[in-house]
Write a protein that holds these residues in place. Structure first.
Motif, PDB file in Angstrom:
ATOM      1  N   ASP A 177     -28.139 -13.426  16.789  1.00 52.54           N
ATOM      2  CA  ASP A 177     -28.871 -14.532  16.170  1.00 52.54           C
ATOM      3  C   ASP A 177     -28.022 -15.806  16.160  1.00 52.54           C
ATOM      4  O   ASP A 177     -27.828 -16.441  15.129  1.00 52.54           O
ATOM      5  CB  ASP A 177     -29.311 -14.152  14.753  1.00 52.54           C
ATOM      6  CG  ASP A 177     -30.336 -15.119  14.194  1.00 52.54           C
ATOM      7  OD1 ASP A 177     -31.078 -15.732  14.993  1.00 52.54           O
ATOM      8  OD2 ASP A 177     -30.378 -15.281  12.954  1.00 52.54           O
ATOM      9  N   TRP A 198     -22.726 -15.441   9.607  1.00 47.65           N
ATOM     10  CA  TRP A 198     -22.275 -14.350  10.471  1.00 47.65           C
ATOM     11  C   TRP A 198     -22.403 -14.684  11.948  1.00 47.65           C
ATOM     12  O   TRP A 198     -21.788 -14.028  12.787  1.00 47.65           O
ATOM     13  CB  TRP A 198     -23.049 -13.074  10.150  1.00 47.65           C
ATOM     14  CG  TRP A 198     -22.581 -12.440   8.888  1.00 47.65           C
ATOM     15  CD1 TRP A 198     -23.169 -12.530   7.649  1.00 47.65           C
ATOM     16  CD2 TRP A 198     -21.412 -11.649   8.716  1.00 47.65           C
ATOM     17  NE1 TRP A 198     -22.442 -11.848   6.729  1.00 47.65           N
ATOM     18  CE2 TRP A 198     -21.355 -11.287   7.355  1.00 47.65           C
ATOM     19  CE3 TRP A 198     -20.409 -11.206   9.570  1.00 47.65           C
ATOM     20  CZ2 TRP A 198     -20.318 -10.510   6.844  1.00 47.65           C
ATOM     21  CZ3 TRP A 198     -19.400 -10.435   9.059  1.00 47.65           C
ATOM     22  CH2 TRP A 198     -19.357 -10.095   7.712  1.00 47.65           C
ATOM     23  N   ARG A 199     -23.179 -15.699  12.291  1.00 48.20           N
ATOM     24  CA  ARG A 199     -23.346 -16.039  13.707  1.00 48.20           C
ATOM     25  C   ARG A 199     -22.011 -16.462  14.333  1.00 48.20           C
ATOM     26  O   ARG A 199     -21.790 -16.258  15.516  1.00 48.20           O
ATOM     27  CB  ARG A 199     -24.408 -17.126  13.881  1.00 48.20           C
ATOM     28  CG  ARG A 199     -24.005 -18.509  13.429  1.00 48.20           C
ATOM     29  CD  ARG A 199     -25.177 -19.496  13.544  1.00 48.20           C
ATOM     30  NE  ARG A 199     -24.790 -20.854  13.258  1.00 48.20           N
ATOM     31  CZ  ARG A 199     -24.727 -21.375  12.051  1.00 48.20           C
ATOM     32  NH1 ARG A 199     -25.019 -20.638  10.995  1.00 48.20           N
ATOM     33  NH2 ARG A 199     -24.370 -22.634  11.880  1.00 48.20           N
ATOM     34  N   TRP A 228     -20.240 -13.226  15.173  1.00 50.75           N
ATOM     35  CA  TRP A 228     -20.878 -12.707  16.385  1.00 50.75           C
ATOM     36  C   TRP A 228     -20.435 -13.495  17.617  1.00 50.75           C
ATOM     37  O   TRP A 228     -20.180 -12.916  18.677  1.00 50.75           O
ATOM     38  CB  TRP A 228     -22.395 -12.773  16.275  1.00 50.75           C
ATOM     39  CG  TRP A 228     -23.010 -11.634  15.542  1.00 50.75           C
ATOM     40  CD1 TRP A 228     -23.456 -11.635  14.262  1.00 50.75           C
ATOM     41  CD2 TRP A 228     -23.257 -10.324  16.055  1.00 50.75           C
ATOM     42  NE1 TRP A 228     -23.974 -10.401  13.938  1.00 50.75           N
ATOM     43  CE2 TRP A 228     -23.858  -9.573  15.025  1.00 50.75           C
ATOM     44  CE3 TRP A 228     -23.029  -9.703  17.269  1.00 50.75           C
ATOM     45  CZ2 TRP A 228     -24.232  -8.242  15.174  1.00 50.75           C
ATOM     46  CZ3 TRP A 228     -23.402  -8.378  17.432  1.00 50.75           C
ATOM     47  CH2 TRP A 228     -23.997  -7.670  16.397  1.00 50.75           C
ATOM     48  N   TRP A 270     -28.426  -9.115  19.295  1.00 51.87           N
ATOM     49  CA  TRP A 270     -28.540  -9.066  17.837  1.00 51.87           C
ATOM     50  C   TRP A 270     -27.775 -10.158  17.106  1.00 51.87           C
ATOM     51  O   TRP A 270     -27.808 -10.228  15.882  1.00 51.87           O
ATOM     52  CB  TRP A 270     -28.031  -7.714  17.324  1.00 51.87           C
ATOM     53  CG  TRP A 270     -28.796  -6.562  17.859  1.00 51.87           C
ATOM     54  CD1 TRP A 270     -30.118  -6.304  17.678  1.00 51.87           C
ATOM     55  CD2 TRP A 270     -28.293  -5.519  18.683  1.00 51.87           C
ATOM     56  NE1 TRP A 270     -30.479  -5.165  18.334  1.00 51.87           N
ATOM     57  CE2 TRP A 270     -29.365  -4.652  18.959  1.00 51.87           C
ATOM     58  CE3 TRP A 270     -27.042  -5.214  19.217  1.00 51.87           C
ATOM     59  CZ2 TRP A 270     -29.225  -3.519  19.737  1.00 51.87           C
ATOM     60  CZ3 TRP A 270     -26.907  -4.086  19.996  1.00 51.87           C
ATOM     61  CH2 TRP A 270     -27.987  -3.254  20.250  1.00 51.87           C
ATOM     62  N   ASP A 273     -28.595 -18.676  17.288  1.00 59.11           N
ATOM     63  CA  ASP A 273     -29.332 -19.905  16.995  1.00 59.11           C
ATOM     64  C   ASP A 273     -29.785 -19.971  15.540  1.00 59.11           C
ATOM     65  O   ASP A 273     -30.407 -20.949  15.140  1.00 59.11           O
ATOM     66  CB  ASP A 273     -30.565 -20.028  17.905  1.00 59.11           C
ATOM     67  CG  ASP A 273     -30.166 -20.219  19.355  1.00 59.11           C
ATOM     68  OD1 ASP A 273     -29.056 -20.719  19.609  1.00 59.11           O
ATOM     69  OD2 ASP A 273     -30.961 -19.851  20.235  1.00 59.11           O
ATOM     70  N   GLY A 274     -29.484 -18.948  14.753  1.00 59.58           N
ATOM     71  CA  GLY A 274     -29.930 -18.887  13.358  1.00 59.58           C
ATOM     72  C   GLY A 274     -29.058 -19.728  12.440  1.00 59.58           C
ATOM     73  O   GLY A 274     -28.310 -20.608  12.867  1.00 59.58           O
ATOM     74  N   HIS A 275     -29.142 -19.405  11.146  1.00 62.58           N
ATOM     75  CA  HIS A 275     -28.417 -20.180  10.155  1.00 62.58           C
ATOM     76  C   HIS A 275     -27.413 -19.339   9.374  1.00 62.58           C
ATOM     77  O   HIS A 275     -26.741 -19.851   8.487  1.00 62.58           O
ATOM     78  CB  HIS A 275     -29.406 -20.823   9.172  1.00 62.58           C
ATOM     79  CG  HIS A 275     -30.344 -21.770   9.854  1.00 62.58           C
ATOM     80  ND1 HIS A 275     -29.954 -22.977  10.376  1.00 62.58           N
ATOM     81  CD2 HIS A 275     -31.666 -21.657  10.150  1.00 62.58           C
ATOM     82  CE1 HIS A 275     -30.984 -23.581  10.934  1.00 62.58           C
ATOM     83  NE2 HIS A 275     -32.046 -22.796  10.817  1.00 62.58           N
ATOM     84  N   SER A 276     -27.307 -18.077   9.684  1.00 60.00           N
ATOM     85  CA  SER A 276     -26.394 -17.191   8.973  1.00 60.00           C
ATOM     86  C   SER A 276     -24.950 -17.526   9.321  1.00 60.00           C
ATOM     87  O   SER A 276     -24.621 -17.807  10.485  1.00 60.00           O
ATOM     88  CB  SER A 276     -26.672 -15.736   9.354  1.00 60.00           C
ATOM     89  OG  SER A 276     -25.656 -14.894   8.870  1.00 60.00           O
TER      90      SER A 276
END
Length: 138
Positions: free
Chosen positions: A44, A51-52, A55, A42, A46-49
Motif C-alpha cells: 500500500d 508503515w508504507r 514496506w 501488500w 500509495d496509502g497514508h499509513s
C-alpha cells in the motif's frame, strides 16, 4: 607456441569461484524478488499509513545481501579479474553520472520525471554489465 596449448575454458579454480558466487548471489536475488513482490502486492505504498515507509525500504535488505555477495566475489578474484571489474564499474559509474546530469538539467528545464532515480540506476547497471561483458571477451 603456447597459444595452441592454452585453453579458453575456465580452470577448475575459476569454476569453483563461479559456483561460490552463484551460491552467494542467487539466494539474494530470489529473496529480493519475493520481497519486492510482497511490497508491490501488500505494501500500500500509495496509502497514508506510516508503515508504507517500512514496506518501501524492505527490498533494501536482500539488496544488501546481493552487495555482500559481490564484495565476497571481489575478494575471491585474482588481480586481472579485479582490473576488469574496476574498468566495468568505472564505466557504469560514469554512465550513471551522465544520466543524472542529463535528467537534472531536463528537470531544471521543466520536464517532470518521477522515475528519474530508476533511470539513473538502470543506466549505471547497464553500463556496468555491458562493459563487463565487453572487457571480459578481450
Amino acid at each position: 607456441m603456447t597459444r595452441t596449448l592454452d585453453s579458453n575454458r575456465p580452470s577448475a579454480g575459476d569454476r569453483a569461484k563461479a559456483r561460490a558466487y552463484s551460491r552467494d548471489f542467487w539466494p539474494g536475488m530470489a529473496a529480493y524478488a519475493l520481497v519486492l513482490t510482497a511490497v508491490l502486492t501488500w505494501g500500500d505504498l500509495d496509502g497514508h499509513s506510516p508503515w508504507r515507509f517500512v514496506w518501501a525500504l524492505a527490498p533494501v535488505l536482500p539488496a544488501a545481501w546481493i552487495v555482500l555477495a559481490v564484495l565476497r566475489q571481489v575478494r575471491r578474484a585474482d588481480e586481472y579479474q579485479r582490473l576488469l571489474l574496476l574498468r566495468s564499474l568505472a564505466v557504469g559509474f560514469a554512465v550513471a553520472m551522465l544520466a543524472a546530469i542529463t535528467l537534472g538539467f531536463l528537470t531544471i528545464a521543466g520536464l517532470q520525471l518521477a522515475d528519474a532515480p530508476w533511470i539513473v540506476f538502470a543506466a549505471g547497471m547497464l553500463g556496468w554489465g555491458l562493459t563487463g561483458i565487453v572487457v571480459g571477451r578481450r
